[in-house]
Design a protein around this motif. Structure first.
Motif, PDB file in Angstrom:
ATOM      1  N   UNK A  28       0.155   0.747   4.982  1.00  0.00           N
ATOM      2  CA  UNK A  28       1.105   1.826   4.302  1.00  0.00           C
ATOM      3  C   UNK A  28       2.007   2.591   5.386  1.00  0.00           C
ATOM      4  N   UNK A  29       2.816   3.128   4.611  1.00  0.00           N
ATOM      5  CA  UNK A  29       3.904   4.006   5.414  1.00  0.00           C
ATOM      6  C   UNK A  29       3.433   5.366   6.037  1.00  0.00           C
ATOM      7  N   UNK A  30       2.093   5.623   5.609  1.00  0.00           N
ATOM      8  CA  UNK A  30       1.409   6.622   6.343  1.00  0.00           C
ATOM      9  C   UNK A  30       1.619   8.047   5.510  1.00  0.00           C
ATOM     10  N   UNK A  64     -13.701   3.864  -3.207  1.00  0.00           N
ATOM     11  CA  UNK A  64     -12.569   2.957  -4.007  1.00  0.00           C
ATOM     12  C   UNK A  64     -12.897   3.173  -5.388  1.00  0.00           C
ATOM     13  N   UNK A  65     -11.879   2.854  -6.072  1.00  0.00           N
ATOM     14  CA  UNK A  65     -11.860   2.548  -7.606  1.00  0.00           C
ATOM     15  C   UNK A  65     -11.178   1.419  -7.889  1.00  0.00           C
ATOM     16  N   UNK A  66     -11.890   0.170  -7.984  1.00  0.00           N
ATOM     17  CA  UNK A  66     -11.541  -1.156  -8.307  1.00  0.00           C
ATOM     18  C   UNK A  66     -10.662  -1.213  -9.467  1.00  0.00           C
ATOM     19  N   UNK A  67     -10.875  -0.378 -10.599  1.00  0.00           N
ATOM     20  CA  UNK A  67      -9.948  -0.317 -11.780  1.00  0.00           C
ATOM     21  C   UNK A  67      -8.671   0.423 -11.470  1.00  0.00           C
ATOM     22  N   UNK A  68      -8.719   1.146 -10.570  1.00  0.00           N
ATOM     23  CA  UNK A  68      -7.248   1.585 -10.423  1.00  0.00           C
ATOM     24  C   UNK A  68      -6.681   1.351  -9.051  1.00  0.00           C
ATOM     25  N   UNK A  69      -7.368   0.153  -8.409  1.00  0.00           N
ATOM     26  CA  UNK A  69      -6.713  -0.458  -7.341  1.00  0.00           C
ATOM     27  C   UNK A  69      -6.557   0.812  -6.149  1.00  0.00           C
ATOM     28  N   UNK A 104       0.836  -1.289  -0.103  1.00  0.00           N
ATOM     29  CA  UNK A 104      -0.046   0.008   0.145  1.00  0.00           C
ATOM     30  C   UNK A 104       0.785   1.244   0.081  1.00  0.00           C
ATOM     31  N   UNK A 105       0.497   2.353  -0.828  1.00  0.00           N
ATOM     32  CA  UNK A 105       1.280   3.588  -0.858  1.00  0.00           C
ATOM     33  C   UNK A 105       0.172   4.498  -0.788  1.00  0.00           C
ATOM     34  N   UNK A 106       0.244   5.384   0.177  1.00  0.00           N
ATOM     35  CA  UNK A 106      -0.569   6.799   0.787  1.00  0.00           C
ATOM     36  C   UNK A 106       0.136   7.955   0.111  1.00  0.00           C
ATOM     37  N   UNK A 107      -0.893   8.700  -0.421  1.00  0.00           N
ATOM     38  CA  UNK A 107      -0.362  10.192  -0.767  1.00  0.00           C
ATOM     39  C   UNK A 107      -1.465  11.153  -0.646  1.00  0.00           C
ATOM     40  N   UNK A 130      -7.251  11.805   0.440  1.00  0.00           N
ATOM     41  CA  UNK A 130      -5.852  11.044   0.507  1.00  0.00           C
ATOM     42  C   UNK A 130      -6.219   9.854  -0.237  1.00  0.00           C
ATOM     43  N   UNK A 131      -5.110   9.232  -0.859  1.00  0.00           N
ATOM     44  CA  UNK A 131      -5.374   8.275  -1.745  1.00  0.00           C
ATOM     45  C   UNK A 131      -4.542   7.120  -1.364  1.00  0.00           C
ATOM     46  N   UNK A 132      -4.767   5.572  -1.785  1.00  0.00           N
ATOM     47  CA  UNK A 132      -3.980   4.742  -1.229  1.00  0.00           C
ATOM     48  C   UNK A 132      -4.042   3.651  -2.361  1.00  0.00           C
ATOM     49  N   UNK A 133      -3.016   3.614  -3.031  1.00  0.00           N
ATOM     50  CA  UNK A 133      -2.997   2.795  -4.229  1.00  0.00           C
ATOM     51  C   UNK A 133      -2.438   1.191  -3.503  1.00  0.00           C
ATOM     52  N   UNK A 134      -3.024   0.349  -3.874  1.00  0.00           N
ATOM     53  CA  UNK A 134      -2.613  -1.142  -3.716  1.00  0.00           C
ATOM     54  C   UNK A 134      -2.086  -1.981  -4.831  1.00  0.00           C
ATOM     55  N   UNK A 135      -1.213  -2.691  -4.560  1.00  0.00           N
ATOM     56  CA  UNK A 135      -0.690  -3.545  -5.690  1.00  0.00           C
ATOM     57  C   UNK A 135      -1.415  -4.981  -5.346  1.00  0.00           C
TER      58      UNK A 135
END
Length: 123
Positions: free
Chosen positions: A114-116, A71-76, A4-7, A20-25
């Motif tokens: 994520x890292x926060x 959430x946006x499943x297409x963008x994870x 997970x990567x937050x931004x 805030x966004x959180x992208x998941x692999x």
């Protein structure tokens, strides 16, 4: 495994907004329960919001009506739209996830974090 990567954190004045966004692999994002937590200096990590794979949401009383999780499943990606921000919302915000989450409000229910990202609300 999920990474997970937050931004999206930053400095904002009271009454302002941030997203805030959180992208998941990984390829199973749609099956995950996604949560947002926050931790202020000297305080324990606290639950903010979560969204399940079926889209159901849950919020802490302190943010209900001001924050929206989506959430946006297409963008994870999972989002936390924060409005009417208050100085007491200042904290590091963390994204968390897992496939089976029994108690959404407990940090121990999530194995992946994520890292926060820092959110600071000035008065």
């Amino acid at each position: 495994q999920v990474q997970l990567v937050e931004s999206g954190g930053g400095l904002v004045q009271a009454g302002g907004s941030l997203r805030l966004s959180c992208a998941a692999s990984g390829r199973t994002f749609s099956s995950l329960t996604m949560g947002w937590f926050r931790q202020a200096p000297g305080k324990e990590r606290e639950f903010v919001a979560r969204i399940r794979d079926n889209g159901s949401t849950l919020y802490a009383d302190s943010v209900k009506g001001r924050f929206t999780i989506s959430k946006d499943n297409a963008k994870n990606t999972v989002y936390l739209q924060m409005s009417s921000l208050k100085p007491e919302d200042t904290a590091v915000y963390y994204c968390a996830t897992d496939w089976t989450v029994r108690d959404s409000r407990r940090p121990a229910s999530y194995n992946y974090w994520g890292q926060g990202t820092q959110v600071t609300v000035s008065s």
